[in-house]
Design an enzyme around this catalytic site. Structure first.
Site, PDB file in Angstrom:
ATOM      1  N   TYR A  20      -1.914  -0.253  10.836  1.00  0.00           N
ATOM      2  CA  TYR A  20      -2.093  -1.002   9.586  1.00  0.00           C
ATOM      3  C   TYR A  20      -0.906  -0.786   8.657  1.00  0.00           C
ATOM      4  CZ  TYR A  20      -3.343  -1.356   4.656  1.00  0.00           C
ATOM      5  OH  TYR A  20      -3.317  -1.608   3.305  1.00  0.00           O
ATOM      6  N   LYS A  66       2.137  -3.406   7.142  1.00  0.00           N
ATOM      7  CA  LYS A  66       2.438  -3.611   5.721  1.00  0.00           C
ATOM      8  C   LYS A  66       3.894  -3.237   5.406  1.00  0.00           C
ATOM      9  CE  LYS A  66      -0.132  -4.690   2.928  1.00  0.00           C
ATOM     10  NZ  LYS A  66      -0.462  -6.053   2.414  1.00  0.00           N
ATOM     11  N   THR A  84       0.820  -1.210   0.000  1.00  0.00           N
ATOM     12  CA  THR A  84       0.000   0.000   0.000  1.00  0.00           C
ATOM     13  C   THR A  84       0.850   1.256   0.000  1.00  0.00           C
ATOM     14  OG1 THR A  84      -1.555   1.296   1.367  1.00  0.00           O
ATOM     15  CG2 THR A  84      -0.113  -0.215   2.521  1.00  0.00           C
ATOM     16  N   ASP A  85       0.305   2.330  -0.545  1.00  0.00           N
ATOM     17  CA  ASP A  85       1.003   3.615  -0.523  1.00  0.00           C
ATOM     18  C   ASP A  85       1.125   4.188   0.885  1.00  0.00           C
ATOM     19  OD1 ASP A  85      -1.720   4.141  -0.242  1.00  0.00           O
ATOM     20  OD2 ASP A  85      -1.673   5.981  -1.417  1.00  0.00           O
ATOM     21  N   GLU A  86       0.341   3.658   1.821  1.00  0.00           N
ATOM     22  CA  GLU A  86       0.354   4.203   3.189  1.00  0.00           C
ATOM     23  C   GLU A  86       1.679   3.957   3.908  1.00  0.00           C
ATOM     24  OE1 GLU A  86      -3.040   3.843   5.703  1.00  0.00           O
ATOM     25  OE2 GLU A  86      -4.411   3.520   4.020  1.00  0.00           O
TER      26      GLU A  86
END
Length: 344
Positions: free
Chosen positions: A153, A157, A128-130
């Site tokens: 979260y 990741k 994810t870009d997060e």
């Protein structure tokens, strides 16, 4: 016929990915692995070419954390593994970060060990870009940007990504990573913003919007992301990371208004509530590397958004089946009821 193991296939992105691969190839056999927790349902796979069980697809209920099961599966010989399985909801991670560590980190490590042991030729991690943390649209993150995850979260990741890269370096696994921006489309679990707000509007209830609603996200249509995944799996280089974005940065308040307009509802349904702790203002990535592999987003955002909202309107039966199933998972169901009751 090439054999792929794809995990997390009874969820949102996973089910679309299986549908895409089976629809665009004729020499791939997919084994789906999903533990069917609160967000995964076999109904999401019933529409794929040939159905859930066919000459080119079989479904196995199970977790990527189950070492014995993963070993048993991969011992049969697979050409590739695409890991889509993950706990993904930021708000849930505030309540039970241990679930995210178990599934998103320990589960990935289990897959990597099995990939090494059974010499799986190719591994792709869906990220994810997060993991980059907050970044404005005018300063997007390239794949080499430092990782600064701002929530539990995203941290899980980022940890998984580091394990993948470590496995490449120390075990010579042929692995790549793809990091996508906010996905949207049909069959997304109803706790996510677009399906959740659609349900609220249809029932005449207020839309609980965090803070002033000025936070923005880059919305990537799920079918475009699935194309990106498949391209990276086939053309991506070992140890490389590829970002996938769409350039559809939209403030949450503006997105809410667009949805109200689509459904012909009044803006009085917008209800500003206390902001999420540590809420990142924006995520933004560059996807030049992926473009060089021949990928570009195709979906028009406004058209895809309208089609998505209307899909949830036309598939109320699906929503009810999904939410009824969540009642079989007391911890998750309690979260859904209490969290959104307290933020409405």
């Amino acid at each position: 016929m090439k054999k792929l193991l794809i995990t997390g296939t009874a969820g949102f992105i996973g089910s679309h990915l299986v549908e895409y691969i089976l629809s665009h190839t004729d020499d791939i056999h997919i084994t789906s692995l999903d533990k069917l927790d609160y967000a995964g349902h076999i109904i999401n796979l019933e529409h794929i070419p040939g159905g859930v069980e066919s000459e080119r697809h079989r479904f196995i209920k199970g977790s990527i954390c189950d070492c014995k099961l993963v070993d048993e599966l991969l011992s049969n010989g697979f050409d590739g593994l695409i890991n889509v399985a993950a706990q993904t909801h930021v708000d849930r991670a505030f309540y039970h970060p241990e679930f995210f560590i178990e599934n998103n980190v320990a589960g990935v490590l289990n897959l990597l060990r099995a990939v090494e042991n059974y010499k799986v030729r190719r591994y792709l991690q869906i990220s994810t870009d997060e993991v980059y943390g907050a970044a404005p649209p005018d300063k997007p993150c390239g794949e080499g940007a430092p990782l600064r995850p701002g929530n539990y979260y995203a941290s899980s990741k980022a940890a998984a990504d580091m394990y993948v890269l470590a496995a490449v370096n120390s075990k010579d696994i042929n692995a790549s990573i793809i990091r996508g921006t906010n996905n949207f489309g049909p069959r997304q679990y109803p706790e996510k913003l677009i399906p959740f707000f659609t349900r609220r509007i249809l029932s005449g209830k207020t839309m609980p919007l965090y803070g002033d609603g000025q936070q923005m996200r880059d919305w990537l249509y799920v079918k475009d992301f699935c194309r990106a995944i498949w391209i990276v799996f086939n053309k991506g280089e070992k140890e490389q990371i590829y970002n996938a974005g769409a350039g559809n940065h939209t403030r949450n308040l503006e997105l809410s208004k667009r949805m109200l307009s689509i459904l012909g509802a009044d803006e009085s349904l917008i209800n500003h509530v206390a902001d999420r702790p540590g809420h990142d203002f924006c995520y933004s990535v560059k996807w030049d590397k992926l473009s060089k592999l021949g990928w570009a987003p195709k979906a028009d955002f406004d058209t895809a958004l309208e089609e998505t909202v209307n899909w949830y309107c036309d598939n109320d039966k699906w929503v009810k089946i999904i939410l009824t199933k969540s009642q079989d998972h007391p911890v998750e169901n309690k979260f859904f009821e209490n969290h959104y009751k307290n933020h409405s």
